[in-house]
Design a protein around this motif. Structure first.
Motif, PDB file in Angstrom:
ATOM      1  N   GLU A   1      38.230  38.726  41.718  1.00  0.00           N
ATOM      2  CA  GLU A   1      38.265  38.190  43.083  1.00  0.00           C
ATOM      3  C   GLU A   1      37.178  38.843  43.943  1.00  0.00           C
ATOM      4  OE1 GLU A   1      41.387  38.479  46.737  1.00  0.00           O
ATOM      5  OE2 GLU A   1      42.234  37.882  44.801  1.00  0.00           O
ATOM      6  N   ALA A   2      37.029  40.163  43.815  1.00  0.00           N
ATOM      7  CA  ALA A   2      35.987  40.872  44.566  1.00  0.00           C
ATOM      8  C   ALA A   2      34.597  40.405  44.133  1.00  0.00           C
ATOM      9  CB  ALA A   2      36.126  42.378  44.368  1.00  0.00           C
TER      10      ALA A   2
ATOM     11  N   GLN B   1      27.677  37.400  38.204  1.00  0.00           N
ATOM     12  CA  GLN B   1      26.593  38.232  38.731  1.00  0.00           C
ATOM     13  C   GLN B   1      25.819  38.852  37.561  1.00  0.00           C
ATOM     14  OE1 GLN B   1      27.668  40.879  41.972  1.00  0.00           O
ATOM     15  NE2 GLN B   1      29.447  39.631  42.460  1.00  0.00           N
TER      16      GLN B   1
ATOM     17  N   GLN C   1      42.027  41.370  40.571  1.00  0.00           N
ATOM     18  CA  GLN C   1      41.493  41.796  41.867  1.00  0.00           C
ATOM     19  C   GLN C   1      39.991  42.070  41.771  1.00  0.00           C
ATOM     20  OE1 GLN C   1      42.329  45.660  44.181  1.00  0.00           O
ATOM     21  NE2 GLN C   1      43.978  44.279  44.838  1.00  0.00           N
TER      22      GLN C   1
ATOM     23  N   ALA D   1      33.763  37.543  43.082  1.00  0.00           N
ATOM     24  CA  ALA D   1      33.526  36.193  43.600  1.00  0.00           C
ATOM     25  C   ALA D   1      33.143  36.201  45.075  1.00  0.00           C
ATOM     26  CB  ALA D   1      34.769  35.328  43.393  1.00  0.00           C
ATOM     27  N   LYS D   2      33.488  37.279  45.787  1.00  0.00           N
ATOM     28  CA  LYS D   2      33.246  37.347  47.227  1.00  0.00           C
ATOM     29  C   LYS D   2      32.067  38.216  47.631  1.00  0.00           C
ATOM     30  CE  LYS D   2      38.108  36.792  48.478  1.00  0.00           C
ATOM     31  NZ  LYS D   2      39.273  37.472  49.053  1.00  0.00           N
ATOM     32  N   THR D   3      31.787  39.250  46.839  1.00  0.00           N
ATOM     33  CA  THR D   3      30.809  40.262  47.229  1.00  0.00           C
ATOM     34  C   THR D   3      29.803  40.472  46.106  1.00  0.00           C
ATOM     35  OG1 THR D   3      32.532  41.375  48.510  1.00  0.00           O
ATOM     36  CG2 THR D   3      30.570  42.662  48.019  1.00  0.00           C
ATOM     37  N   THR D   4      28.556  40.726  46.458  1.00  0.00           N
ATOM     38  CA  THR D   4      27.531  41.024  45.463  1.00  0.00           C
ATOM     39  C   THR D   4      27.558  42.516  45.151  1.00  0.00           C
ATOM     40  OG1 THR D   4      26.155  39.227  46.271  1.00  0.00           O
ATOM     41  CG2 THR D   4      25.062  40.933  44.968  1.00  0.00           C
TER      42      THR D   4
ATOM     43  N   ASP E   1      33.693  49.817  46.425  1.00  0.00           N
ATOM     44  CA  ASP E   1      34.960  49.105  46.534  1.00  0.00           C
ATOM     45  C   ASP E   1      35.797  49.467  45.315  1.00  0.00           C
ATOM     46  OD1 ASP E   1      34.326  47.761  48.921  1.00  0.00           O
ATOM     47  OD2 ASP E   1      33.372  46.117  47.828  1.00  0.00           O
TER      48      ASP E   1
END
Length: 133
Positions: free
Chosen positions: A42-43, A74, A39, A45-48, A32
């Motif tokens: 934000e990523a 993480q 940004q 917080a949503k994706t591991t 990603d």
């Protein structure tokens, strides 16, 4: 399962260059690309992610701040700074949250090797902690 890697930079040209130079890694990695620090957080917080690679100097939220958030959200994630600015203050600021500091320009082969090495070391330390070594 393929490792998930996040690249963050405030310059879309740099991100596009990374996307292009690492396109062959798509067979081995999920990637990603985040435009800027907010940004990237934000990523996170949503994706591991297994690895985050970020620029150091970004407006609003610099790479050290991004990596501090990555460490908080993480802690298992390998954190790498990829920056063209290697002044002492930036390096010292990045040392605590970063596992590795690479200088721009960085050949894609060097970046790939650094990520692969960091990933193998991550697996080794996970295995050692699991086995209580």
């Amino acid at each position: 399962m393929k490792p998930n890697i996040l690249f963050a930079d405030d310059e879309s040209g740099i991100l596009n260059g990374l996307r292009l130079s690492l396109r062959l890694q798509r067979a081995k990695w999920d990637m990603d690309f985040a435009l800027g620090g907010p940004q990237a957080v934000e990523a996170l917080a949503k994706t591991t992610y297994n690895v985050i690679v970020t620029d150091m100097r970004m407006p609003g939220m610099d790479g050290a701040q991004v990596l501090a958030e990555a460490r908080r959200l993480q802690p298992h994630c390998v954190r790498i700074i990829l920056s063209g600015y290697a002044d002492n203050e930036s390096v010292l600021k990045a040392v605590k949250p970063a596992h590795l500091y690479l200088s721009k320009p960085c050949r894609s082969e060097v970046l790939i090797q650094a990520i692969e090495k960091a990933r193998s070391e991550e697996h080794t330390s996970e295995l050692q902690s699991h086995l209580n070594l």
